[in-house]
Design an enzyme around this catalytic site. Structure first.
Site, PDB file in Angstrom:
ATOM      1  N   ASP A 179      10.130  -5.284   8.934  1.00  0.00           N
ATOM      2  CA  ASP A 179       9.018  -5.135   9.862  1.00  0.00           C
ATOM      3  C   ASP A 179       8.804  -6.522  10.483  1.00  0.00           C
ATOM      4  O   ASP A 179       9.698  -7.371  10.419  1.00  0.00           O
ATOM      5  CB  ASP A 179       7.774  -4.642   9.098  1.00  0.00           C
ATOM      6  CG  ASP A 179       6.779  -3.926   9.999  1.00  0.00           C
ATOM      7  OD1 ASP A 179       6.744  -2.701   9.995  1.00  0.00           O
ATOM      8  OD2 ASP A 179       6.024  -4.614  10.715  1.00  0.00           O
ATOM      9  N   ALA A 223       4.207   4.122   3.143  1.00  0.00           N
ATOM     10  CA  ALA A 223       3.860   2.870   2.461  1.00  0.00           C
ATOM     11  C   ALA A 223       3.934   1.745   3.488  1.00  0.00           C
ATOM     12  O   ALA A 223       4.505   1.912   4.571  1.00  0.00           O
ATOM     13  CB  ALA A 223       4.824   2.588   1.319  1.00  0.00           C
ATOM     14  N   LYS A 224       3.345   0.629   3.187  1.00  0.00           N
ATOM     15  CA  LYS A 224       3.486  -0.575   4.018  1.00  0.00           C
ATOM     16  C   LYS A 224       3.068  -1.755   3.177  1.00  0.00           C
ATOM     17  O   LYS A 224       2.217  -1.627   2.293  1.00  0.00           O
ATOM     18  CB  LYS A 224       2.574  -0.484   5.247  1.00  0.00           C
ATOM     19  CG  LYS A 224       3.026  -1.338   6.403  1.00  0.00           C
ATOM     20  CD  LYS A 224       4.229  -0.717   7.077  1.00  0.00           C
ATOM     21  CE  LYS A 224       4.519  -1.292   8.438  1.00  0.00           C
ATOM     22  NZ  LYS A 224       5.389  -0.420   9.218  1.00  0.00           N
ATOM     23  N   GLY A 225       3.654  -2.896   3.446  1.00  0.00           N
ATOM     24  CA  GLY A 225       3.278  -4.067   2.672  1.00  0.00           C
ATOM     25  C   GLY A 225       3.612  -5.333   3.415  1.00  0.00           C
ATOM     26  O   GLY A 225       4.049  -5.297   4.565  1.00  0.00           O
ATOM     27  N   ALA A 272       0.864  -1.188   0.000  1.00  0.00           N
ATOM     28  CA  ALA A 272       0.000   0.000   0.000  1.00  0.00           C
ATOM     29  C   ALA A 272       0.897   1.232   0.000  1.00  0.00           C
ATOM     30  O   ALA A 272       1.816   1.341   0.809  1.00  0.00           O
ATOM     31  CB  ALA A 272      -0.897   0.005   1.237  1.00  0.00           C
TER      32      ALA A 272
END
Ligand code: NAD
Length: 431
Positions: free
Chosen positions: A161, A120-122, A75
């Site tokens: 992460d 952002a993050k995924g 995202a």
């Protein structure tokens, strides 16, 4: 500067009874903070949704020769201030909504720290403990290939992460570089220093938690040497925060891992307790009274630092929280409703977007080092991080003091929203 402990935002009337998705919480927090800022509603409208969410299927060959497919996401929330930046998780709980919410938090975090990045993050929906090291490498390389069109040193820069680490980042850098035809260390941060990683990156989020805790204690006239601290989670963030606060004279009386906590009202010998990385889940095997994680959250301490997972302080247990100050090391440890309850009780909550932002700040330093092909010493990294935290603290404190009714979280969001709004207004809306 001191002040009475006051963060007097009124609780909202329409708070939900169940913990919401990270995206819903992030939106609520955005709307709440926007009410404090003189900001164009059209900018808030743009910030309420991600710029893009990429969903990919990641097939890998298992060690037994069968093929299994996993779902992955990236995202990308906002890039008005610079390339997207944020972690990649390997975890069974990864979802589209969670990635969007966490990406929004990354946008605020980068803006609070005044970094030239957006959020952002995924991640991949997978339990990494069920993969062999070879399978994890194949999953990482294939996921990188699927994301390759949308990531890059100038577009979107992932980082470690939950469930991913420096080795995972080295595989991503290698997979990306092989296809690009040249070594591109700036495509990810959190790499091992030998391939362009930064010294001090692992310790940075815990370091910033400790710095923000020290600043908050100073603000409320609490001498660090007379402060008792409980830390939930003894991983990268929690252990580094606990060890630094201990070395600065605080009494760390309780730390925990997923199995429970160890508690000693006279202070733990914190250096002897192995971190999650040194010896996973070893906390409850140490000397001291063993209590559960709920009991840790309810200890009568000066400072509570939830540094493990999200949604641990909720409507169900917030009344048990007796700490005078909460400093969020984990992302999203306090639900929206618990936050409102703590605010109603004048318990300051120093928010994640400021407190654990040392991680993304040293990631920014790593990216600078990669682009300039020049490594910094650990001393330089820590000095520059301390200076950036000092600046961010001052900006958030000023917003807190000039905004009646704002909580510390609101104050951090105000700083972020003002910077994002200025950038959106300067750039305008294309076409
Ligand atoms: P980690 O894996 O190194 O450590 C997590 C620790 O929490 C371990 O001790 C684990 O046993 C414990 N834990 C796990 N589930 C728990 C539960 N339900 N109750 C109590 N303890 C539990 O992880 P980390 O890198 O320290 O990250 C912790 C949090 O900080 C996450 O929310 C992460 O998103 C956030 N964060 C991490 C970074 C980073 O760069 N590492 C940066 C910013 C924010």
């Amino acid at each position: 500067m001191s002040s009475e402990i006051a963060s007097t935002a009124p609780p909202e009337k329409d708070v939900p009874t169940e913990p919401e998705s990270a995206r819903a919480v992030a939106r609520r927090q955005l709307n709440r903070a926007a009410a404090f800022v003189d900001i164009d509603p059209n900018v808030v409208e743009r910030l309420a949704d991600p710029k893009a969410v990429h969903e990919v299927t990641v097939p890998i060959e298992r060690d037994d020769g069968t093929v299994e497919t996993y779902t992955g996401y990236r995202a990308q929330h906002n890039s008005v201030r610079g390339p997207h930046k944020g972690g990649l998780r390997f975890h069974p709980g990864v979802s589209r909504e969670e990635c969007i919410g966490l990406a929004m938090w990354m946008t605020w975090k980068c803006a609070v720290m005044d970094l030239p990045f957006g959020g952002a993050k995924g991640g991949v929906v997978v339990d990494p403990k069920e993969l062999s090291p070879d399978e994890k490498e194949r999953l990482t390389r294939r996921f990188t290939e699927e994301l390759r069109p949308v990531i890059g040193p100038n577009t979107d820069i992932p980082a470690p992460d939950m469930g991913t680490d420096a080795q995972t980042m080295a595989w991503i850098m290698d997979a990306y570089s092989m296809q690009e035809g040249e070594t591109r260390p700036g495509v990810v941060t959190g790499k091992p220093p030998v391939v362009g990683g930064s010294y001090g990156r692992d310790e940075a989020p815990g370091r910033s938690v400790a710095i923000v805790a020290r600043k908050a204690l100073e603000y409320y006239d609490r001498p660090l040497g007379e402060t008792t601290v409980a830390v939930q989670g003894f991983g990268s963030v929690g252990a580094n925060a606990a060890r630094l606060l201990d070395s600065w004279g605080a009494d760390v009386v309780a730390v925990s891992d997923v199995n429970g906590a160890v508690y000693d009202p006279d202070g733990l010998d914190i250096e002897t307790i192995p971190t999650h990385e040194e010896e996973p889940e070893a906390v409850t095997r140490q000397d001291g009274e063993v209590i559960d994680n709920e009991a840790l959250l309810g200890l009568d301490v000066d400072l509570l630092a939830p540094c493990a997972v999200g949604n641990v302080i909720t409507a169900d247990n917030v009344d048990e929280v007796r700490a005078d100050i909460v400093v969020e090391g984990a992302n999203g440890p306090t639900t929206f409703e618990a936050d409102a309850a703590l605010a109603a009780r004048d318990v300051p909550v120093l928010p994640d977007v400021l407190a654990n932002a040392g991680g993304v700040t040293v990631s920014y330093f790593e990216w600078l080092q990669d682009i300039n092909r020049r490594a910094w010493s650990l001393e330089r990294v820590n000095e520059e991080l301390d200076a950036e935290m000092e600046k961010a603290w001052a900006a958030v404190r000023d917003a807190y003091e000039r905004t009646p009714e704002a909580t510390w979280r609101d104050a951090a969001y105000i700083v972020a929203l003002e910077r994002l709004s200025e950038a959106h207004e300067a750039r305008g809306l294309w076409p």
